[in-house]
Each structure stands twice: as C-alpha cells, then as structure tokens.
Write a protein that holds these residues in place. Structure first.
Motif, PDB file in Angstrom:
ATOM      1  N   GLY A  37       0.807  -1.219   0.000  1.00 27.36           N
ATOM      2  CA  GLY A  37       0.000   0.000   0.000  1.00 27.36           C
ATOM      3  C   GLY A  37       0.837   1.265   0.000  1.00 27.36           C
ATOM      4  O   GLY A  37       0.308   2.369  -0.117  1.00 27.36           O
ATOM      5  N   GLY A  38       2.168   1.121   0.130  1.00 21.92           N
ATOM      6  CA  GLY A  38       3.043   2.273   0.100  1.00 21.92           C
ATOM      7  C   GLY A  38       3.354   2.820   1.487  1.00 21.92           C
ATOM      8  O   GLY A  38       3.767   3.965   1.621  1.00 21.92           O
ATOM      9  N   PHE A  39       3.121   2.021   2.519  1.00 21.63           N
ATOM     10  CA  PHE A  39       3.399   2.479   3.874  1.00 21.63           C
ATOM     11  C   PHE A  39       4.690   1.854   4.369  1.00 21.63           C
ATOM     12  O   PHE A  39       4.966   0.693   4.123  1.00 21.63           O
ATOM     13  N   ALA A  79      -9.770  -1.178  -0.065  1.00 15.87           N
ATOM     14  CA  ALA A  79      -9.847  -0.272  -1.212  1.00 15.87           C
ATOM     15  C   ALA A  79      -8.938   0.926  -0.957  1.00 15.87           C
ATOM     16  O   ALA A  79      -8.235   1.412  -1.844  1.00 15.87           O
ATOM     17  N   LEU A  80      -8.932   1.366   0.303  1.00 13.19           N
ATOM     18  CA  LEU A  80      -8.091   2.502   0.695  1.00 13.19           C
ATOM     19  C   LEU A  80      -6.606   2.153   0.574  1.00 13.19           C
ATOM     20  O   LEU A  80      -5.783   3.011   0.259  1.00 13.19           O
ATOM     21  N   LEU A  81      -6.287   0.882   0.807  1.00 12.98           N
ATOM     22  CA  LEU A  81      -4.888   0.432   0.826  1.00 12.98           C
ATOM     23  C   LEU A  81      -4.133   0.862  -0.437  1.00 12.98           C
ATOM     24  O   LEU A  81      -3.022   1.367  -0.365  1.00 12.98           O
ATOM     25  N   THR A  82      -4.748   0.659  -1.597  1.00 15.02           N
ATOM     26  CA  THR A  82      -4.054   1.046  -2.825  1.00 15.02           C
ATOM     27  C   THR A  82      -4.637   2.323  -3.422  1.00 15.02           C
ATOM     28  O   THR A  82      -4.068   2.863  -4.355  1.00 15.02           O
ATOM     29  N   GLY A  83      -5.771   2.781  -2.898  1.00 14.23           N
ATOM     30  CA  GLY A  83      -6.405   3.940  -3.513  1.00 14.23           C
ATOM     31  C   GLY A  83      -6.118   5.249  -2.808  1.00 14.23           C
ATOM     32  O   GLY A  83      -6.531   6.312  -3.277  1.00 14.23           O
ATOM     33  N   THR A 103     -14.809   8.024   4.133  1.00 13.37           N
ATOM     34  CA  THR A 103     -15.331   6.656   4.217  1.00 13.37           C
ATOM     35  C   THR A 103     -16.364   6.392   3.126  1.00 13.37           C
ATOM     36  O   THR A 103     -16.449   5.283   2.581  1.00 13.37           O
ATOM     37  N   ALA A 104     -17.150   7.413   2.801  1.00 11.29           N
ATOM     38  CA  ALA A 104     -18.163   7.232   1.752  1.00 11.29           C
ATOM     39  C   ALA A 104     -17.489   6.866   0.431  1.00 11.29           C
ATOM     40  O   ALA A 104     -17.961   5.998  -0.310  1.00 11.29           O
ATOM     41  N   ALA A 105     -16.350   7.518   0.141  1.00 12.23           N
ATOM     42  CA  ALA A 105     -15.658   7.246  -1.125  1.00 12.23           C
ATOM     43  C   ALA A 105     -15.103   5.823  -1.140  1.00 12.23           C
ATOM     44  O   ALA A 105     -15.151   5.144  -2.173  1.00 12.23           O
ATOM     45  N   THR A 106     -14.583   5.356  -0.004  1.00 11.49           N
ATOM     46  CA  THR A 106     -14.034   3.994   0.011  1.00 11.49           C
ATOM     47  C   THR A 106     -15.155   2.974  -0.154  1.00 11.49           C
ATOM     48  O   THR A 106     -15.007   1.989  -0.866  1.00 11.49           O
ATOM     49  N   LEU A 107     -16.285   3.235   0.496  1.00  9.67           N
ATOM     50  CA  LEU A 107     -17.419   2.317   0.351  1.00  9.67           C
ATOM     51  C   LEU A 107     -17.937   2.314  -1.082  1.00  9.67           C
ATOM     52  O   LEU A 107     -18.363   1.284  -1.602  1.00  9.67           O
ATOM     53  N   LYS A 108     -17.897   3.477  -1.719  1.00 11.19           N
ATOM     54  CA  LYS A 108     -18.372   3.567  -3.096  1.00 11.19           C
ATOM     55  C   LYS A 108     -17.490   2.715  -4.012  1.00 11.19           C
ATOM     56  O   LYS A 108     -17.993   2.038  -4.921  1.00 11.19           O
ATOM     57  N   ARG A 152     -10.640  -3.517  -8.160  1.00 13.76           N
ATOM     58  CA  ARG A 152     -10.196  -2.327  -7.430  1.00 13.76           C
ATOM     59  C   ARG A 152      -9.166  -1.546  -8.250  1.00 13.76           C
ATOM     60  O   ARG A 152      -9.212  -0.315  -8.321  1.00 13.76           O
ATOM     61  N   GLU A 153      -8.240  -2.272  -8.893  1.00 15.80           N
ATOM     62  CA  GLU A 153      -7.197  -1.595  -9.670  1.00 15.80           C
ATOM     63  C   GLU A 153      -7.732  -1.113 -11.024  1.00 15.80           C
ATOM     64  O   GLU A 153      -7.408  -0.020 -11.476  1.00 15.80           O
ATOM     65  N   ILE A 154      -8.552  -1.941 -11.656  1.00 16.95           N
ATOM     66  CA  ILE A 154      -9.033  -1.575 -12.998  1.00 16.95           C
ATOM     67  C   ILE A 154      -9.939  -0.355 -12.933  1.00 16.95           C
ATOM     68  O   ILE A 154      -9.904   0.507 -13.819  1.00 16.95           O
TER      69      ILE A 154
END
Lengths: 363, 523
Positions: free
Chosen positions: A239-241, B366-370, B384-389, B424-426
């Motif tokens: 994740g880049g951490f 999703a947050l991990l790479t986003g 949080t709303a964006a990650t859930l989306k 998630r990546e695509i």
C-alpha cells in the motif's frame, strides 16, 4: 469426546466486545479461590476490592486520579501495539518525563518565575519521553535489536537516574535527608479542578488524549497506516506504507504521552519528585491497553477499572490485612485471561464426538 | 451409474483403497460430503475439481493427515483408521505434496533421510536413494544442497522420498503445476512405469488434457461432493470441464482491431541483486510494452517473477531511475505510491497478506491502494463514503459475491477476493497494469471474468503485463509472451510463434537457435 478450538469464518464482533468481560469474570473466580486459600472471606474481600471504593466520593475521585496516567500511557501503548511495535518501557518513559519536567520546577524554585513554568515543564516532559522512547525504536529500525528487551531495560536506567538526582543534586536541603526534591512552587503545579479535592487538570488532558486517539485511528490515513502496518506488514508495504516510520512514530508518541503522564503525576498529586512516584503505572498500562482491546474508548473504561483495583487493594489492605501485592497478582491474572480470551474472537470451542458408525454399503 | 465398477474390469476383486461415505466437516462447512471412491491396483486415477472442491481434504484424510468426521476407509478390503501420515506410510500409502517440505540448507540425502521412518543408516539411505533415482530415471545428486536445485529437481526429491518407502499407492497433488511441458512429459513416463509395476496412483489436477492423456479413471468433485467417476479417455475436455464447474464455462474474447499506441511501460537493462537469501538476481531485463497490448511472462515459479514484480511495483527500488520508465517518466527510484500516481496499478500473486490485509474490511482494502490517487483522502482524513463507493462499484462491475456490504477480506472466497482486487485496480483506470498470477487458485467462472477484464482494459488503451505459470491462460489473452529463467527474460515471442515446445525449452533454460526458431514456426 474432546474439546477443540475451531476457527471462525470471520472474527466475531460480539466476542470482541464481551471477551474482556469474560476475562474479568474468570479473574474474579480465580481471586475468590485465592482469597479462600489465604483464609479471607472471599465475599468481603471482593466487596472491599470492587464495591467499597465506589461508595464514597474520596475514593471515586482517587480512582479518576489513578486512572489518568494509566489511560494516557495506555493510549500511547495501544498505538505501538497496533503497529506491531512492542514498547514495554513506558514506565521508564514516564520516569524520564517526570525528571525532565521537574528540572524546570527545581531550577525555578522560589524565583517567582511566572505562569510559563508549567507549560514548559509539560512540553519538556513530553519531549524527553519521546526521545527516550526513540532509543529502542531507532535500535530496532537500524540494527534490528528487539525493542521488547531494549525498552524494558531502559526502565531501570530511568529509575536509577531519578534515584541519583533526588539523592544528590536535587535533594531538598530542608528535607531531613529524605531522597526528595522540595515541594514544587504553585506555578509549577498542575491546577486542581475542584478546590480542596484531588481531581486535577490532568484528567481533562487524558480525556482529550482519548478523543484525539479515537479520531486518529478511526478517521485519518495516518491511523489507517498504523493499523495496517501492524495487521498485515506485507500488504502495508504494497500500500506504500513504511513500517519503520510507523515504529518510530508510534514509539515517539507513546513516549511523549508517558512522559507527559509522568510530569502530570509529579506536578499534580505528588507535588515533588521522589523515588516511587509510580506504583508501576507503565506496566499496568500494558494491561489497560489490552483489556481495552487497543481501542481508545475501551482503554478509558479499562483504565478506570484498573484504577479501581489499586484503590480497592489499598482498602483491602487496611480493612482485611490482605497484602498489597495481591493487587499485582490480580492484574497479572487479568492480563493472562484477557490474552487467552482473545483467541475466542477468531476461534470457538466445540465438543467433538467421534462418529464412526456409518451404513456399510458395498460397491 | 455412480457405481465405479460399471466398467466391469474389477468385478470380483477388492479395490486397494475404498472410501465409503467419507465426510469432513469444518464448522458449518462440509469440505467432503459422503465421498465414495475406489482405487484399484495398476490404475492412474485422476481426482478432478476446481479449487475448493474438496480434493485436498479427501487426500489428506486418505493420507491420515486429518481425521474424517464420518465415513470409512478400507485398505485391501479391511477397514482402517489412519491416525497419522506415518501410519499411512507404513501401510504403503505415499504422498507428494504440491508445496514441498524440504530444508533449503540441507543436502538431498539429508532431506530424504529426515523424511523416512525407519532406522536405516545414513549411508544405506544415500545408496538406496541413488539406486531408486537411477531405476526410475529421476536423476538426483544426493550431496547437493536443496537451495541450489530447480523446482523440478526439488519435486524429484519428494517423489524419490515417497518411492523409497515402496508404496503400493502414491498420491500426487498437482505435480505438473511447477514443471515445464518437457519436465511434465518425463514425469508421465515415470508414472506409467509405476503403474506397470502394479502400483496405484491418485493424480490430483485441474489440467484436463493431461488427465485425458495419462489417467485410466477420473473422479470429479464439486462443492465437496462426488459428481461422477468416469473414464476420462471417453470424455472430452469440455465435458470434463462441465462436470467440474457444473455448467458451461464462459469463453473470453478479445475485441477485434485492438490498436497498440505509445510505449507506456519500458524496462531498460534492469539488474537487481536479490533482497533475501536464496532470492533470484534479475539480470539485464529489458522490454517495452505499448498501450493496448498484453505481454505475458511465462516461467516456472521461482525464476525471478516475484523479484521482477517487486522491482516494477516499487516495493524494491532500483538505484538507476532510468531502468523503469512509466508513461515516459523515469520511475526506477520512485516509491509504489508515486508510481501509482503516474498511472500504474499492481496486482500481486498473494491475495491474502499482500494484495489485501486479510482481517480488514473491503473498504479499508480499497483505501490500501487507492489512498494516493483516488480522492479517498482529504487533508489526511479518510472519506469513508468514497471507500465504500469503490467497494460497491467493484462489486457491481465484477460480480463480487459476499455476505454483506463491507466484510473482511479473509471472509471472501478466493475467486471473489481476486475479482475484488483486480477490479479495485481496474476501476482506477490505470495506464499500466502489472498482474501476477491473475487466476491462481480461482474458480473457472471468476477466472473468465478476470481474463475478460484484462482484455477489455487493454482494448481501452492500457498496457498490461501478466505473469503466469499457466501457459493456456497466457495463450488466451497475451499478444506476446516472454519467458523468465534464472532472472533472465527472453525476447518476447509473438503469440502466433509461441508454441508450447518453444516456450517449454525457454522455461527449461535453453536458448532458441535462430534456425530452430525458424523451423518451429514452420512446424
């Protein structure tokens, strides 16, 4: 028939909430047996430990006073533990913070220095605690030294530094040779919340720390970084951490909070620097952190509970002649049960009956 | 119809091994549901099924590694309770695992000696080891340390170790997954020979052509139940696949007229020392990948694919920035977060623990790479709303099946989690996607979804790099295929020239002579 631990598909949130309560229940059962062995009436002992302190206002106030350093230290430790960094030396960071802050108090003694004294003491104590905690953190990151050992060993170094100072250079000249500094000036003392009481401003600071930690862990990317580095190091790197950064950061924050707790204790309830200012707060806070499930709100509750055992232990000593060390035994058993009950979050007990009877069909 | 003796060959005899109603329950989950299977001497019996069908559970029960919850095992007609592997071995059951249990720093002979139950002296073991390996055409040098050996050689140790117990019944768990096509052919010769000696073999695989070629009987498992026992030679690959999957397998198709554009990922003479002991050194790797193109990297596991992924993703940095160029910018010295900001996306081989944090929710994963480039973080605070989306969009687009809206990553099945990770990546619309083993251990339905998604991404103009050990997968989606061997990457072959034979030679470390290459094209 045998009892097996069976893995759950997903961690049980219900058990995560009630496992500390199960642990407390098991601890109390064990204590009842222990009291009975000691020849004390278990019911009276439990009353002295857990009920009596809640019935008078002096004890209630005292619980809050004792909980203040426990909660502050445990919040810092929980950050470390979440990031998989094992700071066991909060006791030392607490003492070094107390020493560093006291330095200003001792040097400005009787000089009418002004209101800046206490804030500077607090800042200096936090900085000293952080720097002291960075020693094991940097040794771990740079040389791979086990932070568990180094942080623990530094506790004794801090203890001896404090001892040297109050027996030597900082000893109160009018103190009849007792190893203690003079009473701090009013400007170097943490203000009381209620005149004539024991509750001081530090308790408010502890509550602010709890709130800040809750926001950090629940809402910010930094808090996420701390959690993911501890929970899945390889995924965190993906994740880049950077896990080293997290080790440094959490150790520094936890040292700062322990140092702050140290000076608040000295400049608050104690009023001067002396050996024995901590009844093992830095170690008890480890239990608080785990009993509170490394969750800020949980730590607040756990801190109050552990403070209750300190007060209850004193009560039991006075009224029932139960040794004070039983309190430490209690805390140790509690940590043991907390960690054991944690396995119930991911596993469940199941009775297995070997089942060998099967219809004998032929092919 | 489910009676395995319908072929009439075995009437009146007792099978070597028979299970009746074999059931294994893990909590509420039935890994094996009343499985009946008969294994006869002189038989190569295939155990077919998708990941999670219950193949491993069944063989573990037969090898004594786990105790069945119900049901019986008969050995030579007598009921037996196998309390452990050593008991299974003493009765004549041997097993070769997919994941080897070898000590890297010990020699071949030492490893074999450690795995044997008897009280033989080390000298006798070494001598017998040499004799067995010679007899069966499995060449091994007893004095070499394991870390120096190739994956194929390591497998030979496991097979020889099993054969030294002189088993009547040998279980092999996906043995060809780690072999080149040529090495697999050699293995088949050994297995045929064991069969001719009167031994029985249980052969776990999901490679259907292989099973049709090698096996006399096939038992197909699906969802923990036995679907059918049949003669694979009388079936087609498609009919076997239908039984495995329980329906038609969707075919992926590339959009016609895919245009290649500018180079989006360029690697120039990348050389990188290994990060850990016994790792592989990357040697002078160069390739160019244009938008709209899928480059496949084939090779036996452990030839530097992991190291290449780490270098491309930025989990390991290279000293010279110019060795890796993403979207025209030198990126060799940039962190993985900075590379993501340039438009690169990465899918590692390990789903749990590398691609995701297993005990964290999907939104957190999703947050991990986003977090760097997808508007999920504002001033250090998580939206949080964006990650859930992102979770919802991925779920919808890639048909991720899960019990609730935002479960822990570890609670998803392998296929669904992989769809989530790739999705998630695509959904970030990457310019460059680097994928390692996109469909490893994934059910056929999910694999088709993922391969189609990779093709569509390339059609949309992205450059896609796929590392896979599955040559069929690469043949299906890649435009060009290069082969990794000992840290070297071969020059890419156009898909029309990349025959199995040529790829197999490259995977085994041979270089293609110019004439040979020309000859192979003609063939």
């Amino acid at each position: 028939m045998q009892l097996v631990l069976e893995k759950r598909a997903e961690r049980s949130n219900t058990i995560a909430l009630i496992s500390p309560l199960i642990a407390i229940g098991l601890t109390i059962v064990t204590m009842v047996i222990l009291f009975a062995i000691l020849g004390k009436n278990p019911l009276l002992a439990l009353h002295a430990y857990f009920i009596a302190p809640l019935t008078d206002s002096y004890s209630l106030e005292e619980i809050a006073v004792k909980a203040t350093p426990l909660v502050m230290i445990a919040i810092g430790l929980s950050l470390c533990y979440l990031a998989n960094a094992w700071n066991i030396g909060a006791e030392g960071q607490f003492l070094i913070g107390a020493v560093a802050g006291s330095w200003i108090a001792v040097k400005t003694q009787g000089t009418d220095a002004g209101v800046w004294v206490l804030p500077v003491m607090l800042v200096l104590a936090a900085a000293a605690g952080a720097l002291y905690a960075l020693i094991p953190a940097i040794c771990k990151v740079k040389f791979g030294a086990s932070e568990i050992l180094t942080s623990l060993m530094l506790v004794y170094v801090a203890d001896l530094v404090l001892d040297y100072l109050v027996r030597g250079p900082w000893r109160d000249p009018h103190g009849f040779n007792f190893p203690t500094t003079a009473e701090f000036d009013p400007v170097a003392t943490v203000p009381l919340l209620i005149e004539g009481g024991r509750l001081h401003l530090g308790s408010i600071v502890a509550l602010l720390v709890v709130a800040a930690a809750a926001i950090l862990l629940g809402r910010t990317i930094k808090g996420f970084e701390i959690r993911v580095v501890g929970a899945a190091p390889r995924a965190a790197r993906f994740g880049g951490f950077n896990s080293n950064q997290s080790v440094i950061l959490t150790f520094a924050v936890s040292g700062a909070l322990a140092g702050l707790a140290g000076i608040i204790e000295v400049a608050g309830p104690v009023g001067h620097l002396q050996p024995g200012i901590s009844p093992g707060y830095g170690f008890t806070a480890i239990i608080v952190a785990f009993l509170g499930r490394l969750n800020p709100l949980g730590i607040l509750i756990a801190g109050l509970f552990l403070a209750l055992t300190f007060i209850g232990g004193e009560q039991a000593q006075i009224t029932m002649k139960i040794p004070l060390d039983v309190t430490k035994v209690f805390q140790g058993i509690l940590l043991f049960y907390v960690l054991a009950c944690d396995s119930l979050i991911l596993y469940r007990f199941k009775l297995v009956f070997p089942n060998r009877q099967v219809a004998r069909g032929t092919g | 119809m489910l009676d395995p003796t319908t072929n009439g060959l075995h009437s009146g005899e007792t099978p070597l091994l028979r299970t009746i109603g074999l059931t294994k329950r893990y909590g509420d989950f039935l890994a094996n549901d009343a499985i009946d299977i008969d294994i006869w001497p002189k038989e190569i019996h295939a155990l077919l099924g998708e990941n999670g069908a219950g193949k491993s559970t069944l063989v573990k029960a037969i090898y004594g590694l786990i105790q069945p919850s119900a049901g019986d095992i008969f050995w030579n007609g007598k009921p037996v309770a196998l309390t452990g592997p050593s008991e299974a071995r003493s009765r004549g059951i041997g097993m070769v695992f997919q994941h080897f249990s070898l000590f890297d720093n010990l020699t071949v002979a030492e490893n074999v000696a450690l795995g044997l139950d008897g009280r033989e002296s080390f000298k006798d073991i070494s001598a017998r080891l040499e004799q067995v390996s010679k007899t069966y055409g499995l060449p091994l040098d007893p004095k070499r340390e394991v870390w120096q050996l190739s994956v194929g050689e390591r497998q030979r140790i496991e097979i020889v170790r099993a054969l030294m117990q002189d088993p009547q019944f040998l279980i092999l768990d996906e043995p060809t997954a780690v072999l080149t096509p040529q090495e697999a052919d050699q293995l088949f010769i050994v297995l045929e020979r064991l069969k001719a000696e009167g031994r029985a073999i249980l052969y776990i695989s999901h490679k259907l052509e292989e099973v049709k070629r090698l096996c006399d009987t096939a038992t197909i498992l699906r969802g923990g139940k036995k679907v059918e026992t049949c003669n694979p030679r009388l079936e087609t690959a498609a009919s076997l696949a239908r039984m495995m999957v329980g329906g038609e397998v969707k075919q992926v198709k590339a959009a016609a007229g895919r245009q290649t554009t500018v180079p989006r990922l360029v690697v120039n003479d990348l050389t990188l020392a290994p990060g850990e002991a016994h790792g592989v050194r990357l040697e002078h790797i160069s390739f160019e990948l244009k938008g709209g193109e899928i480059l496949g990297i084939a090779g036996v596991a452990g030839n530097g694919q992991d190291e290449l992924f780490a270098a491309l993703s930025g989990e390991r940095l290279s000293r010279d920035p110019g060795t890796i160029v993403i979207e025209g910018l030198a990126a060799g010295h940039l962190s993985i977060t900075q590379r993501r900001k340039l438009g690169a996306a990465f899918v590692p081989e390990e789903r749990l623990g590398h691609g995701t944090a297993p005990r964290m929710k999907l939104s957190e994963n999703a947050l991990l790479t986003g977090h760097a480039a997808s508007g999920m973080v504002h001033h250090g605070f998580i939206d949080t709303a964006a990650t859930l989306k992102t979770v919802d969009r991925t779920t919808e687009t890639f048909d991720v099946r899960k019990a609730k809206r935002d479960p822990e990553a570890a609670s998803l099945s392998g296929g669904n989690l992989q769809k989530f990770i790739v999705g998630r990546e695509i959904l970030r619309n990457p310019a460059v996607l680097v994928v390692s083993q996109p469909t490893w251990g994934v059910d056929a339905g999910a694999a088709a979804v993922i391969r189609q998604a990779l093709l569509d991404l390339a059609t949309a103009g992205a450059a896609v790099l796929v590392t896979s050990q599955d040559l069929d997968e690469l043949a299906e989606i890649a435009d060009r295929i290069a082969v990794m061997f000992h840290g070297h990457l071969s020059a890419p072959l156009a898909i029309s020239e990349a025959t199995r034979e040529k790829l197999g030679l490259l995977m085994g470390g041979s270089t293609l002579e110019p004439e040979e290459a020309v000859h192979a094209v003609g063939a």
